[in-house]
Design a protein around this motif. Sequence first.
Motif, short mmCIF file in Angstrom:
data_model
loop_
_atom_site.label_atom_id
_atom_site.label_comp_id
_atom_site.label_asym_id
_atom_site.label_seq_id
_atom_site.Cartn_x
_atom_site.Cartn_y
_atom_site.Cartn_z
N THR A 79 -33.86 -38.13 24.90
CA THR A 79 -32.88 -38.96 25.62
C THR A 79 -33.54 -40.20 26.23
O THR A 79 -32.86 -41.15 26.59
N VAL A 139 -35.99 -26.85 26.91
CA VAL A 139 -37.06 -26.76 25.91
C VAL A 139 -38.37 -27.40 26.39
O VAL A 139 -39.24 -27.71 25.59
N GLY A 189 -41.36 -31.31 22.55
CA GLY A 189 -41.45 -32.71 22.15
C GLY A 189 -41.18 -33.67 23.29
O GLY A 189 -40.92 -33.26 24.43
N PHE A 206 -28.80 -35.77 15.88
CA PHE A 206 -29.46 -34.63 16.57
C PHE A 206 -28.58 -34.15 17.73
O PHE A 206 -28.28 -32.96 17.85
N ASP A 219 -38.98 -36.28 25.39
CA ASP A 219 -37.57 -36.17 25.77
C ASP A 219 -36.79 -37.23 24.98
O ASP A 219 -36.90 -38.43 25.25
#
Length: 703
Positions: free
Chosen positions: A65, A23, A61, A273, A63
């Motif tokens: 993580t 993404v 967006g 999420f 990241d």
Amino acid sequence: MSEVVSYELKDNIGVISVNNPPVNALAQSVRSGILQAVQASQNDESKAIILRCEGRTFIAGADITEFGKPPKEPGLTEVLAAIENSSKPVIAAIHGTALGGGFEVTLACHYRCAIETAKVGLPEVKLGLLPGAGGTQRVPRIAGVKFALEMMTKGNPIAVGKALDVGLIDQIIDGNEINQNAVEYAKNLVESSAPLKRIRDIEINGSDLESGFFDQARKQLAKRARGQIAQDRIVSCIEAAVNLPIDKGLERERELFRELVMSPESASMRHIFFSERQAAKIEGLAKATPLRSINKVAIIGGGTMGGGIAMCFANVGIPVVMLEVNDEALERGLGIVKKNYNITVQKGRLAADQMDKRLELISGTTNYEHIADVDMVIEAVFENLDLKKEIFTKLDGVCKPGAILATNTSYQDVDAIAEATARPEDVVGMHFFSPANVMKLLEVVRGEKTADDVLATVMQVGKRIKKVCALSRVCYGFIGNRMLSGYGREAQMLLLDGCTPAQVDGALENFGMAMGPLAMGDLAGLDVGYKARQALTNLPDDPKLYRMGTLLVEMGRYGQKTGSGYYKYDPETRKRMSDPEVESLIVEEAEKLEIDRREISDEEILARCFYPLINEGAKILEEGIAQRASDIDVVYIYGYAFPVAKGGPMHYADTVGVKKVYEKICEFRDRYGEEYWSPAPLLKRLAEEEKSFAQWDKERSGV
Ligand code: 3H9
């Protein structure tokens, strides 16, 4: 530039391309790549610069993580400053979704063009965050304070037409030749000597805001946000945008973003999420498992459930046939669907022509021969095993080979149902939650013999009809309902021990549950649980058990539908009110049972109601009914309205500490007896090893 960002010159236009699948999230490599490309573009012959992305979407967006880990240079602020300060116009060319930090990057650009199908949005609030790269300061400058507030506190994506109307994008371009069209747009800007439009230079006019606007907004949002803090902080940022110079506003935004990113609320929401996406993955199933094509579906049973399921398919353009036993029942079933759509139209959430299109996709029959050609059947009749078996034998007789035969049962044995056919490998559970057209969860129940391609297909169909799927093995009640029994039991026990209904529900609602268990019982009908209990043969012989629920039903107090249950209800508004009659009854019953009622803290209410969920969850994990602790969290968030800001029961156990939960359960066992409070062996083991459920998931998946 880097592996994920390239830069080239096209007709004197510099084109920066981001290619970071899936993404294009703003990982460190993307940030540094964009920064270098912008710097390089300042000294070449480019007249303008386009920022675009490869793949299915524009940058979706930051990241996620990377949150909670030490920051890596360059920060997004530095990248945005380089873009904004570019001596040549920078133009974002948007396709797919420009979300969060991705949209904020475009807001630092001087111009934004987008294709017709693109969407933009600031969904940070759904992760317990606020837009932390200037979004809170720039959006109100373009689109106005009220629009910005709505956009950021709801977090929903905005279609390009609307974005154009409010000025968030400057130009819609044809998506067929997006790159060429973006270059043409850039050239036009250069030829017309378009100025370097910097959103930061726009003056905000706060004078048209009613006095006390922000306080009022905070109050309203506090009600909607149920204990979450992100909405409140978004209001503070927008207030800063109105009252402070932009650099001060940006500072405030960074400070509040840092607070939120460290908050347990955001950690829980980020957990959900990723868990939600993980839950759709079936361990041991090859990624390349072939899928069966599903183009037409039949629903057996036109009750509330069947109708809701039919709507799920029609809503995404899949034709559905509803099968009922006779014309009258069929008409009633189709009528309910129509009524539901009509309500949505009346609320302005669906256009009338859309409703007509959806209704056209739903047909009806009373003849099994008419569903011979469907690709999937979902049985949604009432919970009677013999009836379900009979239906599946019939389906086996008429359905084409390869059709998926699913049951929407909440409790029955999917394997027994499968054995009623000569093709148990095609049989699977698809457990929807009521109202099926609204609730997001779909528990996919894997029978002993369910084929891999059936499971993979059902997971994909679930995503197509916009459900969040989680896999369960067969057991009584599957993951969700099996865990629920201790929750309801303790809510009732707490009454005898010293609480009022309002106190029990209040504690759980303050925690974030949409509705406490007693009010929920009143809504669903206390007679439903009463009847279900009568069918159970293995309940302990204990006069305290479900005492209050049983007594209320015997008094004719079934809940909202009779105007009274644990509470009484205003006949007009349905507002719930404490009922002194019930409160006296509880005291009387406690006396009869020789229970010394005492003051009970909210902390005890939470522990008594939630720890049975966690304990049963641990048993479910150990038995392999659920694949992961995080899947159980997904089931509870999307099927039982557990507050997302608490991350689901297993994540909640991790935040409290598994050891603490285990010790408390042992304490309850000693106080209330083994039959209700027997700690799960897995819980005990994790407590002894001082491990969390998240660690257990990681170790099992070998991550
Ligand atoms: C932010 O931007 C903060 C800033 O304001 C401030 C910064 C200082 N990061 O959903 P899918 C993964 S906060 C990392 O199945 P779809 C996802 O886990 C962010 N990974 O696809 C999955 O991985 P896997 C604000 C991400 O087509 C894979 O991508 N932005 C991210 O159904 C495919 O995802 C958001 O909140 C990410 N940001 O939907 C947007 N996003 O394949 C979050 C996705 O291993 N993303 N992944 O399971 C979405 O809403 C959807 O992914 C999207 C695509 C609509 C983009």
